[in-house]
Design a protein around this motif. Structure first.
Motif, PDB file in Angstrom:
ATOM      1  N   ALA A 226       1.012  -1.224  -0.181  1.00 51.47           N
ATOM      2  CA  ALA A 226      -0.245   0.038   0.220  1.00 51.47           C
ATOM      3  C   ALA A 226       0.603   1.322  -0.118  1.00 51.47           C
ATOM      4  O   ALA A 226       2.101   1.121   0.698  1.00 51.47           O
ATOM      5  N   ILE A 227       0.702   2.106  -0.738  1.00 52.77           N
ATOM      6  CA  ILE A 227       1.688   2.959  -1.422  1.00 52.77           C
ATOM      7  C   ILE A 227       0.523   4.013  -0.980  1.00 52.77           C
ATOM      8  O   ILE A 227       0.251   4.807  -1.004  1.00 52.77           O
ATOM      9  N   ASP A 228       1.767   4.933   0.426  1.00 59.60           N
ATOM     10  CA  ASP A 228       0.972   6.338   0.672  1.00 59.60           C
ATOM     11  C   ASP A 228       0.929   7.490  -0.124  1.00 59.60           C
ATOM     12  O   ASP A 228       2.473   8.443   0.027  1.00 59.60           O
ATOM     13  N   ARG A 229       0.524   8.087  -0.838  1.00 62.21           N
ATOM     14  CA  ARG A 229       1.822   9.247  -2.224  1.00 62.21           C
ATOM     15  C   ARG A 229       1.924  10.573  -0.886  1.00 62.21           C
ATOM     16  O   ARG A 229       2.345  10.906  -1.612  1.00 62.21           O
ATOM     17  N   ASN A 230       1.674  10.758   0.078  1.00 60.31           N
ATOM     18  CA  ASN A 230       1.367  11.523   1.258  1.00 60.31           C
ATOM     19  C   ASN A 230       2.884  11.509   2.321  1.00 60.31           C
ATOM     20  O   ASN A 230       3.140  12.306   2.332  1.00 60.31           O
ATOM     21  N   LYS A 231       2.906  10.248   2.179  1.00 63.54           N
ATOM     22  CA  LYS A 231       4.305   9.641   2.648  1.00 63.54           C
ATOM     23  C   LYS A 231       5.744   9.308   1.586  1.00 63.54           C
ATOM     24  O   LYS A 231       5.043   8.266   1.177  1.00 63.54           O
ATOM     25  N   VAL A 232       6.889   9.999   2.234  1.00 56.54           N
ATOM     26  CA  VAL A 232       7.932   9.176   1.036  1.00 56.54           C
ATOM     27  C   VAL A 232       8.305   8.211   1.538  1.00 56.54           C
ATOM     28  O   VAL A 232       8.982   7.540   0.578  1.00 56.54           O
ATOM     29  N   SER A 234       6.522   5.651   2.116  1.00 54.27           N
ATOM     30  CA  SER A 234       6.189   4.942   1.653  1.00 54.27           C
ATOM     31  C   SER A 234       6.154   5.047   0.207  1.00 54.27           C
ATOM     32  O   SER A 234       6.307   3.648   0.166  1.00 54.27           O
ATOM     33  N   LEU A 235       6.376   5.888  -0.277  1.00 50.19           N
ATOM     34  CA  LEU A 235       6.784   6.081  -1.733  1.00 50.19           C
ATOM     35  C   LEU A 235       7.998   5.027  -1.864  1.00 50.19           C
ATOM     36  O   LEU A 235       7.898   4.687  -3.043  1.00 50.19           O
ATOM     37  N   LEU A 236       8.834   5.649  -1.970  1.00 53.28           N
ATOM     38  CA  LEU A 236       9.944   4.994  -1.941  1.00 53.28           C
ATOM     39  C   LEU A 236      10.241   3.304  -1.375  1.00 53.28           C
ATOM     40  O   LEU A 236      11.198   2.975  -2.305  1.00 53.28           O
ATOM     41  N   GLY A 237       9.204   2.551  -0.552  1.00 54.19           N
ATOM     42  CA  GLY A 237       9.159   1.790  -1.074  1.00 54.19           C
ATOM     43  C   GLY A 237       8.406   0.781  -1.669  1.00 54.19           C
ATOM     44  O   GLY A 237       8.574  -0.254  -1.425  1.00 54.19           O
ATOM     45  N   GLY A 238       8.090   1.897  -2.276  1.00 50.35           N
ATOM     46  CA  GLY A 238       6.735   1.062  -3.351  1.00 50.35           C
ATOM     47  C   GLY A 238       7.407   1.127  -4.615  1.00 50.35           C
ATOM     48  O   GLY A 238       6.969   0.965  -5.694  1.00 50.35           O
ATOM     49  N   MET A 239       8.648   2.147  -5.092  1.00 52.73           N
ATOM     50  CA  MET A 239       9.159   2.670  -5.900  1.00 52.73           C
ATOM     51  C   MET A 239      10.274   1.261  -6.056  1.00 52.73           C
ATOM     52  O   MET A 239      11.295   1.774  -6.098  1.00 52.73           O
ATOM     53  N   LEU A 240      10.114   0.429  -7.238  1.00 50.41           N
ATOM     54  CA  LEU A 240      10.454  -0.579  -7.007  1.00 50.41           C
ATOM     55  C   LEU A 240      11.235  -1.171  -8.860  1.00 50.41           C
ATOM     56  O   LEU A 240      10.644  -0.352  -9.537  1.00 50.41           O
ATOM     57  N   VAL A 284       3.234   0.771  -8.659  1.00 53.34           N
ATOM     58  CA  VAL A 284       1.795   0.133  -9.001  1.00 53.34           C
ATOM     59  C   VAL A 284       0.897   0.969  -8.134  1.00 53.34           C
ATOM     60  O   VAL A 284       0.692   0.482  -6.720  1.00 53.34           O
ATOM     61  N   PHE A 285      -0.103   1.362  -7.570  1.00 51.23           N
ATOM     62  CA  PHE A 285      -1.591   1.546  -7.406  1.00 51.23           C
ATOM     63  C   PHE A 285      -2.879   0.446  -7.920  1.00 51.23           C
ATOM     64  O   PHE A 285      -2.732   0.240  -8.714  1.00 51.23           O
ATOM     65  N   PRO A 286      -3.653   0.140  -6.808  1.00 47.64           N
ATOM     66  CA  PRO A 286      -4.662  -0.409  -7.293  1.00 47.64           C
ATOM     67  C   PRO A 286      -5.247   0.498  -9.019  1.00 47.64           C
ATOM     68  O   PRO A 286      -5.788  -0.534  -9.706  1.00 47.64           O
ATOM     69  N   ASP A 287      -5.474   1.704  -9.129  1.00 49.07           N
ATOM     70  CA  ASP A 287      -6.047   2.676 -10.104  1.00 49.07           C
ATOM     71  C   ASP A 287      -5.290   3.322 -11.194  1.00 49.07           C
ATOM     72  O   ASP A 287      -5.612   3.752 -12.010  1.00 49.07           O
ATOM     73  N   TYR A 288      -3.890   2.551 -11.252  1.00 49.09           N
ATOM     74  CA  TYR A 288      -2.989   3.378 -12.524  1.00 49.09           C
ATOM     75  C   TYR A 288      -1.472   2.965 -12.072  1.00 49.09           C
ATOM     76  O   TYR A 288      -1.031   2.312 -10.730  1.00 49.09           O
ATOM     77  N   LEU A 305      15.976   2.166  -5.228  1.00 52.72           N
ATOM     78  CA  LEU A 305      15.653   3.752  -4.581  1.00 52.72           C
ATOM     79  C   LEU A 305      16.501   3.649  -3.442  1.00 52.72           C
ATOM     80  O   LEU A 305      15.386   3.101  -2.614  1.00 52.72           O
ATOM     81  N   THR A 306      16.719   4.573  -2.857  1.00 51.92           N
ATOM     82  CA  THR A 306      17.262   5.046  -1.391  1.00 51.92           C
ATOM     83  C   THR A 306      16.773   6.047  -1.024  1.00 51.92           C
ATOM     84  O   THR A 306      16.535   7.441  -1.554  1.00 51.92           O
ATOM     85  N   TRP A 307      16.903   6.946   0.643  1.00 54.96           N
ATOM     86  CA  TRP A 307      16.711   8.474   0.969  1.00 54.96           C
ATOM     87  C   TRP A 307      17.267   9.411   0.502  1.00 54.96           C
ATOM     88  O   TRP A 307      17.226  10.026  -0.242  1.00 54.96           O
ATOM     89  N   LEU A 308      18.756   8.776   0.461  1.00 55.30           N
ATOM     90  CA  LEU A 308      20.396   9.340  -0.591  1.00 55.30           C
ATOM     91  C   LEU A 308      19.549   9.325  -2.210  1.00 55.30           C
ATOM     92  O   LEU A 308      19.919  10.460  -2.546  1.00 55.30           O
ATOM     93  N   SER A 309      18.690   8.213  -2.790  1.00 54.06           N
ATOM     94  CA  SER A 309      18.466   8.409  -4.559  1.00 54.06           C
ATOM     95  C   SER A 309      17.451  10.237  -4.400  1.00 54.06           C
ATOM     96  O   SER A 309      17.362  10.923  -5.319  1.00 54.06           O
ATOM     97  N   LEU A 310      16.724   9.983  -3.153  1.00 53.95           N
ATOM     98  CA  LEU A 310      15.418  10.883  -3.879  1.00 53.95           C
ATOM     99  C   LEU A 310      16.443  12.613  -3.137  1.00 53.95           C
ATOM    100  O   LEU A 310      15.645  13.831  -3.686  1.00 53.95           O
ATOM    101  N   LEU A 311      17.289  12.360  -2.704  1.00 55.35           N
ATOM    102  CA  LEU A 311      17.588  14.030  -1.680  1.00 55.35           C
ATOM    103  C   LEU A 311      18.580  14.198  -2.907  1.00 55.35           C
ATOM    104  O   LEU A 311      18.348  15.700  -3.310  1.00 55.35           O
TER     105      LEU A 311
END
Length: 915
Positions: A226-232, A234-240, A284-288, A305-311
């Motif tokens: 489950a990816i929470d788009r408002n939490k970095v 959670s997003l990071l864990g879903g970008m595989l 991947v999300f249930p709708d897109y 991707l890691t926190w350093l990647s997003l930085l």
């Protein structure tokens, strides 16, 4: 005699010629092997001409329209769009002015199918430069090219110093679509950090199976976080690091399809021509889904991707003269399963087997418990699956429609890899009633599980929680026609069966015992009608089917479910699409049972200058479908303010009704879904402030060309089945409009997309004088009655409301002259619908609240010193039967206003004058 001799001579010559020819052929071979020539070499040799090319890349035009094999539930291409095909694969890209998806403008991949199967289920795929719809580059030019062995459609656009070029390519005889995305810096502008391909499939119209060909441990299959788009985090864990996104099509259509979308590579091309690979990911999300890549290589290389990647991402951009090139491949499978695609990807051994039920789904994991594939069995129960080369051992699980699972483990020892026979238990059968319209609800009794019909058997989960598809339910719908199911299979056991036909009918309960190998039959009789209604007609003004991008329900099944609920008028409201389905009514033999009106849900998804947070969703009907045009000629929506959309509908169909849909949302897919949550300008409507306040004032701004305003919709959907939890908030919004003179009728609709929720709940009852419950209704009279407010919305309770005195009487939507009157309220309902509270609202405030019961007739004295309006609301707590039939709703009915002209001057004045 001469004729006989001539015939013998002819036969002799023929035989001799054959011998000479054979000898000559043998001699030629020998001579050629010896390196010597023959006389035949000096004769000219005519080579067979090459087969004609099947490549096409052109714009769809009127003169060639019939040559384009459009087809499938989601096929929307029309005149002005662009067509690409190689005889096997057919692709359509929208024209520049044909908005599609979440980005304004055209150039969008809208249709992908097998040319000869008419099986398009593709929705939309948008390129998001900057990974947001606000920053996407609009397409300004579309061109075509046929060169050598390939055909291309090329889209181009520029913005913020960026040029974006997308090439869609098919090879002669090829089995896949290639997509090249080139993004280059040509001038100054905003930074470009991440980009990607956004693929929409709302409500799992396609089901995603993610796969990594280069990091197998990253493969998720159907089990997604489950990816929470408002939490970095959670997003990071879903970008595989998954390159393949396999989108499984619906199994509900005669011709099936699935899609495999791969981001094969992404690279940075510097001004000097050097190339560097770029980090890729799939979310991947249930709708897109989002296939993305970063703009520059990482400082510290990492598979994920890691926190350093997003930085580092915060500092990324393209320099002038640099470009990014991302290469995609789209494969097409010919079944509604993963294996129809992975069989084209994998090159390892085959895995075979046979099941004694042809509706079984087989899932496969490898020795590391990683998802490998999933397959549906063939009509004879067999399956034959290709595996990856690295797989040496598999775990298999076969699932039957009634939920029974069989699991096996198999070591891959030889090329056959036969998993054997998969024998599922024998079920019993239930013979269904004929020529009776109703819905049958099944509930397990005792140790028997409640059955589920319409299970897609894919096992899609989010954070370990299985998300059922839109067709999964415990209900069988019957329309009383020949095409109804004749019998169903059920596991042996005890069942409680409820027979229902919507809110005008009683419910009957039956107990059913199913024995393996035996056929049962219930003594079902037609249900008793509790309420006849006279000239009041039931209508659902917001209904979806498979023609919407977020539904997979064939329209025939939508009609069947509608008639089973005892409803009469269905407004077909597919998202941004017009399709005339009225012919299906006659084809099913339902002419006197249901009426279909053609409409469209005008759905804003793009953020633009003219509509910074979209225009939300609205219905317009009746409209005329134009099958040759893009999306059937549905009115334009994107890059327009709501007032411009209203003006466009008025120009196309002057008498059409414009309904503002679900103006508030519980948990929207995105923040743009519900118009009153943002008013297109990013500010929520405040019912406590005047319409001409700074907060709400955008509603009153006139369009300089047409004069229409955002507030000039005809009716407002106060009661929406999908957004039932925010009913009271929308009701208060509606009261604030009425208080300030914006007389808009209220409606209530199901907004159902599948079969999991019940259609025509909520519904409207519309008063059409002298119609005598006969169909079809006159569309003009029907729309006029809704616009005038001669209706009430309900999820069960049935109302009759009038305001009377000795000289006059007024009903819903009408005006009563005088300061004093008697409000007569008759409350009816089927025995399974409970009511307990009557609330009378005057000018949006509670005037009287009483305890009531079904069958009550209440008379309330109403006194008003100034012009006012009165609204009646009846509610109750759902009992056990109600919860079993409509678990997401509760009994509720809402009348439209009766207006009081207290001073009798013939002109109604709103109770609260705007500042």
């Amino acid at each position: 005699m001469t004729a006989v001799m001539d015939k013998k001579i002819w036969i002799l010559c023929l035989a001799l010629g054959f011998v000479l020819s054979a000898n000559g052929y043998a001699k030629t071979e020998a001579t050629e092997e010896a390196g010597l020539g023959t006389a035949e070499e000096f004769l000219p040799v005519e080579e067979a001409p090459p087969p004609p090319s099947l490549l096409r890349a052109e714009q769809i035009k009127l003169e060639t329209f019939d040559s384009f094999p459009r087809g499938g539930p989601d096929s929307i291409a029309g005149l002005g769009d662009w067509w690409l095909s190689n005889g096997k694969i057919c692709v359509a890209v929208s024209g520049v002015n044909h908005h599609a998806g979440i980005v304004a403008g055209g150039g969008t991949l809208i249709d992908v199918s097998h040319c000869e199967r008419g099986n398009d289920q593709w929705t939309y795929a948008n390129i998001l430069t900057g990974l947001a719809k606000e920053t996407a580059i609009p397409v300004s030019k579309v061109s075509t090219l046929i060169e050598g062995d390939h055909a291309d459609i090329i889209t181009e656009g520029e913005g913020d110093g960026i040029r974006q070029t997308v090439t869609y390519r098919l090879l002669e005889g090829g089995e896949n679509l290639e997509i090249d995305v080139k993004i280059e810096r040509i001038g100054d502008g905003r930074a470009v950090q991440m980009s990607g391909l956004f693929t929409l499939y709302s409500q799992r119209a396609l089901t995603p199976f993610s796969l990594s060909s280069y990091i197998p441990d990253a493969t998720l299959g159907f089990q997604h976080p489950a990816i929470d788009r408002n939490k970095v985090s959670s997003l990071l864990g879903g970008m595989l690091p998954n390159d393949w996104n396999i989108l499984v099509g619906a199994d509900t259509y005669d011709t099936k399809i699935s899609y495999g979308v791969q981001l094969g590579s992404a690279e940075l091309i510097k001004a000097n021509g050097s190339r560097q690979p770029l980090p890729r990911f799939l979310a991947v999300f249930p709708d897109y889904s989002l296939h993305g890549w970063m703009t520059r290589p990482l400082w510290f290389q990492s598979e994920r991707l890691t926190w350093l990647s997003l930085l580092q991402n915060q500092f990324m951009d393209l320099e002038k003269g640099e470009q990014m090139l991302a290469k995609f491949t789209v494969l097409l499978g010919d079944r509604a399963d993963v294996a129809s695609v992975t069989d084209q990807i994998y090159s390892g051994p085959r895995l075979r087997g046979y099941a004694n039920n042809f509706d079984v789904s087989v899932a496969v994991w490898d020795q590391e418990d990683r998802p490998v594939t999933q397959s549906r069995v063939a009509a004879d129960g067999s399956f034959n699956i290709r595996l990856p080369t690295h797989v040496q051992w598999v775990k298999m699980q076969a699932t039957a429609p009634w939920g029974q699972k069989i699991t096996r483990e198999l070591s891959l020892a030889d090329a056959r890899n036969d998993s054997g026979r998969w024998v599922f238990r024998k079920n019993g059968a239930l013979k269904l009633p004929r020529d009776i319209a109703m819905s049958l609800y099944f509930f397990g009794f005792g140790d028997t599980a409640t059955p589920e019909f319409g299970n897609d058997l894919l096992g899609f989960t989010e954070q370990g929680v299985q998300l059922p598809g839109m067709l999964r339910r415990n209900r069988i719908d019957l329309a009383g026609v020949d095409s109804d199911l004749k019998e169903i299979n059920l596991p042996p056991g005890q069942y409680r069966v409820l027979a229902a036909r919507g809110i005008e009918f009683d419910v009957r309960e039956y107990l059913l015992t199913v024995v393996a190998g035996k056929t049962s039959q219930l003594p079902i009789v037609p249900l008793k009608r509790i309420w006849h209604g006279g000239d009041w007609h039931s209508a659902d003004l917001h209904v979806h089917s498979g023609a919407s991008f977020d539904s997979i329900l064939p329209f025939d099944e939508r009609l069947r479910s509608f008639v089973a609920q005892g409803a009469e008028v269905l407004v077909a409201s597919e998202h941004n699409r017009l399709i005339d389905q009225r012919g299906r009514v006659a084809a099913m033999g339902l002419e006197n049972k249901v009426q279909v009106i053609t409409g469209s849900e005008l759905t804003g998804m793009a953020r633009t200058v003219n509509a910074p947070t979209t225009v939300g969703h609205s219905n317009a009907f009746p409209l005329t479908a134009k099958p040759m045009e893009f999306a059937g000629g549905s009115p334009a929506v994107e890059n327009r303010a709501l007032r411009e959309v209203i003006a466009g509908v008025r120009e196309q169909a002057p008498n059409a009704l414009f309904q503002l849909n679900h103006p508030r949302a519980v948990i929207p897919l995105d923040a743009d879904l519900a118009f009153f949550d943002h008013l297109s300008v990013g500010q929520s409507y405040d019912p406590k402030q005047p319409l001409d306040s700074i907060n709400n004032g955008s509603l009153l701004a006139p369009d300089p060309v047409s004069g229409f305003r955002d507030i000039d919709f005809d009716v407002i959907e106060v009661l929406n089945g999908a957004e039932f939890a925010v009913y009271s908030q929308i009701r208060d919004d509606w009261f604030s409009l009425l208080n300030q003179g914006a007389r808009r009728a209220a409606t209530g609709n199901s907004d159902t997309h599948g079969l999991r929720s019940v259609v025509a709940a909520p519904r409207n009852y519309v008063y059409i004088p002298n119609s005598n419950k006969q169909l079809p209704l006159d569309e003009t009279a029907f729309v006029g009655a809704i616009r005038a407010g001669h209706s009430f919305a309900t999820t069960g309770p049935l109302l009759a409301v009038t305001l009377r005195d000795a000289y006059s009487e007024a009903g819903m939507g009408e005006t009563f002259s005088g300061r004093r009157g008697e409000l007569h309220i008759q409350i009816d309902a089927a025995p399974w619908v409970s009511v307990d509270t009557l609330t009378v609202w005057v000018n949006g405030e509670v005037y009287r609240q009483l305890k009531v019961a079904v069958g009550d007739h209440k008379v309330i004295e109403l006194i008003a010193d100034t012009d006012s309006y009165v609204v009646v609301e009846v509610s109750g707590e759902p009992n056990a039967v109600y919860r079993a039939l409509m678990p997401d709703l509760a009994p509720l009915a809402l009348s439209n206003p009766i207006y009081l002209d207290a001073d009798g001057n013939g002109k109604w004045q709103a109770p609260k004058i705007m500042n």
